[in-house]
Design an enzyme around this catalytic site. Structure first.
Site, PDB file in Angstrom:
ATOM      1  CD  GLU A  33      -3.078  -1.002   0.767  1.00  0.00           C
ATOM      2  OE1 GLU A  33      -3.265  -0.016   0.011  1.00  0.00           O
ATOM      3  OE2 GLU A  33      -3.928  -1.873   0.973  1.00  0.00           O
ATOM      4  CB  CYS A  48      -1.683   6.983   1.719  1.00  0.00           C
ATOM      5  SG  CYS A  48      -3.039   6.205   2.567  1.00  0.00           S
ATOM      6  CD  GLU A  92       2.530  10.174  -0.764  1.00  0.00           C
ATOM      7  OE1 GLU A  92       3.527   9.442  -0.692  1.00  0.00           O
ATOM      8  OE2 GLU A  92       1.385   9.795  -0.493  1.00  0.00           O
TER       9      GLU A  92
HETATM   10  P1  NAP Z   1       8.490   4.976   4.397  1.00  0.00           P
HETATM   11  O1  NAP Z   1       9.689   5.802   4.551  1.00  0.00           O
HETATM   12  O2  NAP Z   1       8.304   4.199   3.161  1.00  0.00           O
HETATM   13  O3  NAP Z   1       8.475   4.017   5.669  1.00  0.00           O
HETATM   14  C1  NAP Z   1       7.478   3.061   5.866  1.00  0.00           C
HETATM   15  C2  NAP Z   1       8.048   1.947   6.725  1.00  0.00           C
HETATM   16  O4  NAP Z   1       9.094   1.288   6.016  1.00  0.00           O
HETATM   17  C3  NAP Z   1       8.672   2.438   8.025  1.00  0.00           C
HETATM   18  O5  NAP Z   1       8.384   1.493   9.033  1.00  0.00           O
HETATM   19  C4  NAP Z   1      10.130   2.489   7.667  1.00  0.00           C
HETATM   20  O6  NAP Z   1      10.973   2.422   8.761  1.00  0.00           O
HETATM   21  C5  NAP Z   1      10.264   1.269   6.804  1.00  0.00           C
HETATM   22  N1  NAP Z   1      11.446   1.264   5.948  1.00  0.00           N
HETATM   23  C6  NAP Z   1      12.184   2.315   5.502  1.00  0.00           C
HETATM   24  N2  NAP Z   1      13.194   1.893   4.716  1.00  0.00           N
HETATM   25  C7  NAP Z   1      13.114   0.543   4.662  1.00  0.00           C
HETATM   26  C8  NAP Z   1      13.870  -0.486   4.000  1.00  0.00           C
HETATM   27  N3  NAP Z   1      14.924  -0.205   3.228  1.00  0.00           N
HETATM   28  N4  NAP Z   1      13.474  -1.774   4.153  1.00  0.00           N
HETATM   29  C9  NAP Z   1      12.403  -2.085   4.908  1.00  0.00           C
HETATM   30  N5  NAP Z   1      11.660  -1.159   5.567  1.00  0.00           N
HETATM   31  C10 NAP Z   1      11.997   0.128   5.442  1.00  0.00           C
HETATM   32  O7  NAP Z   1       7.179   5.811   4.547  1.00  0.00           O
HETATM   33  P2  NAP Z   1       6.820   6.862   5.670  1.00  0.00           P
HETATM   34  O8  NAP Z   1       7.540   8.109   5.373  1.00  0.00           O
HETATM   35  O9  NAP Z   1       6.990   6.288   7.005  1.00  0.00           O
HETATM   36  O10 NAP Z   1       5.256   7.033   5.417  1.00  0.00           O
HETATM   37  C11 NAP Z   1       4.767   7.846   4.482  1.00  0.00           C
HETATM   38  C12 NAP Z   1       4.463   7.100   3.204  1.00  0.00           C
HETATM   39  O11 NAP Z   1       3.545   6.038   3.449  1.00  0.00           O
HETATM   40  C13 NAP Z   1       3.809   7.976   2.198  1.00  0.00           C
HETATM   41  O12 NAP Z   1       4.401   7.819   0.942  1.00  0.00           O
HETATM   42  C14 NAP Z   1       2.360   7.501   2.159  1.00  0.00           C
HETATM   43  O13 NAP Z   1       1.661   7.698   1.016  1.00  0.00           O
HETATM   44  C15 NAP Z   1       2.496   6.072   2.472  1.00  0.00           C
HETATM   45  N6  NAP Z   1       1.260   5.565   3.053  1.00  0.00           N
HETATM   46  C16 NAP Z   1       0.478   4.758   2.266  1.00  0.00           C
HETATM   47  C17 NAP Z   1      -0.713   4.266   2.754  1.00  0.00           C
HETATM   48  C18 NAP Z   1      -1.591   3.376   1.936  1.00  0.00           C
HETATM   49  O14 NAP Z   1      -2.464   2.734   2.472  1.00  0.00           O
HETATM   50  N7  NAP Z   1      -1.392   3.258   0.647  1.00  0.00           N
HETATM   51  C19 NAP Z   1      -1.099   4.573   4.054  1.00  0.00           C
HETATM   52  C20 NAP Z   1      -0.282   5.406   4.826  1.00  0.00           C
HETATM   53  C21 NAP Z   1       0.904   5.887   4.300  1.00  0.00           C
HETATM   54  P3  NAP Z   1      11.354   3.743   9.609  1.00  0.00           P
HETATM   55  O15 NAP Z   1      10.477   4.853   9.199  1.00  0.00           O
HETATM   56  O16 NAP Z   1      11.130   3.286  10.981  1.00  0.00           O
HETATM   57  O17 NAP Z   1      12.785   4.010   9.280  1.00  0.00           O
END
Ligand code: NAP
Ligand code: MG
Length: 508
Positions: free
Chosen positions: A271, A305, A404
């Site tokens: 997602e 999101c 985004e």
């Molecule tokens: P993110 O940077 O992609 O992080 C999401 C999760 O992945 C966090 O737990 C993060 O850990 C982890 N992560 C980061 N790098 C990783 C790697 N190399 N391998 C495995 N895991 C890794 O996203 P975010 O900034 O936290 O959240 C915002 C994003 O989420 C936005 O783009 C938004 O659109 C998306 N989102 C989508 C939905 C949906 O349902 N489609 C819902 C909510 C949010 P840490 O942050 O702990 O380092």
């Protein structure tokens, strides 16, 4: 229920949780120290101050959690807990979450920053609604009988759990995202390792004790805290995890898919992000559409999101709608989450706030016009606050229109005709959600069919329900959460052939 309070008025249970020392890793229903001995701080984005020390899980901790989850899957969980028993535990967990809802909501507001009213009246009730909906599926996961072309064969299917599931979630709806994964994973009979976002681990850690209290056997739910590197990456690359459920950015989703492909081809559901178009036709109920567009993009400070961050207005009503939007937005109160008057809380981190500022500065340089906002707010202490910002633009190729931002920034543009609208609405790499406002219901349906998005709202925006499938088109990911589709995401189909040939000829 008071929504305006100072942090000095937190519930005793919240204070006790925060004051109980460093938070450890939850493995086999117990708290264990991280093998590296390392901890990191979770900050309060409204003040920039640390809330708690959090264990940092490394590869060895991931191995320990996977071993616990595997043993639970092979042992008690699959052998002794029938579908109805799993449902009973999930219902019990929902009751416990309800009983602790005030504390969980306070933790959510402290850790994420969102208004307490939103945590308590929005996120928390929705968490348990979702969990109960999922629990209801446990004893309704059925196979089928299959009419094959071979004679004398009875063929049936079973829907079986995948095994050990890892879930990696973002910070914008910490407890809700945890439950979106935990609910269907456990309902379907899998065991789980959850990695909350490093910015917002507190509600998941509080949930851990409720999991144990509800009576889940050890190892069924394990919670590992830590950043993407090393914790998330170790989960994505692990050879004994059967499925990875991820919510987060498109860039990290791609890395997870790659790690899954290079390790054991674990199942992946993603997602991801969005840049959702929200369209206002001239024949819409304009006040309702403008209000809808305002909340579609500015709730959760734009850190959603599904944020309706591209607003398309039919030219005949463009000036009228833009003025009305500006009027509403300028009345929005930005403040810390426990304040009496707060519509928009802080941005999650300083880095994220700088990123938002970067989009705004670059957008202006590239010729987009700021209609409202555009600056960080400095007089609310050391937290990370940004003004709700409206841009008017024409050029769809601008980064602020394509990418985004995940902050309180709306990009508004005028359109003239249908073909232009459809082409422009579909002109980003994303396809998570879309909105359309019109009194012409045929037009609304036709738009919904032509826009490339996993969810479309006609004359509304933002509703997500446990029963309604949710997920992305294009680079917003794949797999559908919610509804019966969520069970498909956490099970696999086994086909069983039974030879029913019977020799009915009379013996010689
Ligand atoms: P993110 O940077 O992609 O992080 C999401 C999760 O992945 C966090 O737990 C993060 O850990 C982890 N992560 C980061 N790098 C990783 C790697 N190399 N391998 C495995 N895991 C890794 O996203 P975010 O900034 O936290 O959240 C915002 C994003 O989420 C936005 O783009 C938004 O659109 C998306 N989102 C989508 C939905 C949906 O349902 N489609 C819902 C909510 C949010 P840490 O942050 O702990 O380092
Ligand atoms: Mg935090």
């Amino acid at each position: 229920m008071a929504f305006n309070m100072s942090e000095a008025e937190l519930k005793d249970s919240t204070r006790a949780f925060l004051d109980s020392g460093p938070k450890q890793l939850f493995i086999n229903n117990g708290w264990v120290a991280p093998q590296s001995g390392e901890y990191f701080a979770s900050l309060n984005p409204a003040s920039g101050k640390p809330l708690a020390e959090i264990a940092l899980a490394n590869e060895a901790d991931v191995d320990a959690a996977v071993a616990a989850a595997r043993a639970a899957f092979k042992g008690h969980w699959s052998q002794k807990f029938l579908a109805g028993d799993r449902a009973a535990l999930l219902f019990k967990l929902a009751d416990l979450i309800d009983a602790h809802a005030d504390t969980l909501a306070e933790l959510e507001t402290l850790d994420n920053g969102k208004p307490y009213r939103v945590s308590r009246k929005g996120d928390l009730p929705y968490v348990t609604k979702h969990l109960r909906y999922q629990a209801g599926w446990a004893d309704k996961i059925e196979g089928s009988t299959v009419p094959v072309t071979f004679p004398n064969q009875f063929v049936y299917t079973r829907r079986e759990p995948l095994g050990v599931v890892a879930a990696i979630i973002p910070w914008n709806f910490p407890l809700l995202m945890a439950i979106w994964k935990l609910g269907p994973a456990l309902t379907a009979g899998n065991t789980l390792i959850l990695k909350p976002a490093e910015q917002t681990p507190l509600s998941a850690l509080y949930l851990a004790d409720l999991v144990a209290e509800a009576g889940f056997p050890p190892g069924v739910v394990n919670i590992l805290t830590g950043p993407g590197l090393p914790t998330g990456a170790a989960l994505a690359a692990h050879m004994d995890i059967d499925k990875l459920a991820f919510t987060g950015s498109t860039a990290v989703g791609a890395k997870i898919m790659e790690a899954a492909a290079r390790s054991n081809l674990k199942r992946v559901s993603l997602e991801l992000g969005g840049k959702s178009p929200n369209v206002i036709f001239a024949d819409a109920d304009i006040p309702a559409a403008v209000r809808g567009a305002q909340w579609a993009v500015f709730s959760t400070a734009g850190q959603e999101c599904v944020a309706g961050s591209r607003i398309f207005v039919e030219r005949a009503i463009y000036n009228e709608a833009l003025d009305a939007l500006k009027g509403h937005v300028e009345k929005m109160q930005v403040n810390h989450g426990f304040a009496e008057k707060v519509h928009v809380g802080p941005i999650i981190t300083e880095a994220q706030m700088k990123r938002i500022q970067g989009y705004v500065t670059d957008g202006q340089k590239a010729g987009a016009e700021i209609i409202s906002g555009g600056a960080a707010i400095k007089d609310l202490g050391d937290g990370y606050f940004f003004e709700p910002t409206i841009f008017a633009y024409q050029d769809d190729s601008l980064p602020l229109v394509q990418e985004e931002i995940f902050g309180p920034v709306a990009a508004v543009t005028a359109f003239d005709d249908w073909d232009e609208l459809i082409q422009r609405a579909n002109s980003t790499m994303y396809g998570l959600a879309a909105g359309v406002w019109t009194r012409d219901i045929a037009k609304g349906h036709n738009y919904a069919h032509q826009v490339q998005a996993g969810t479309v709202w006609i004359n509304g925006y933002g509703m997500i329900d446990p029963a309604a499938p949710f997920g992305g088109y294009k680079m917003s990911g794949f797999g559908r959460e919610m509804g019966k589709e969520s069970i498909e995401l956490y099970t696999q189909v086994k086909t069983v052939w039974v030879n029913t040939y019977q020799d009915t000829s009379k013996p010689e």
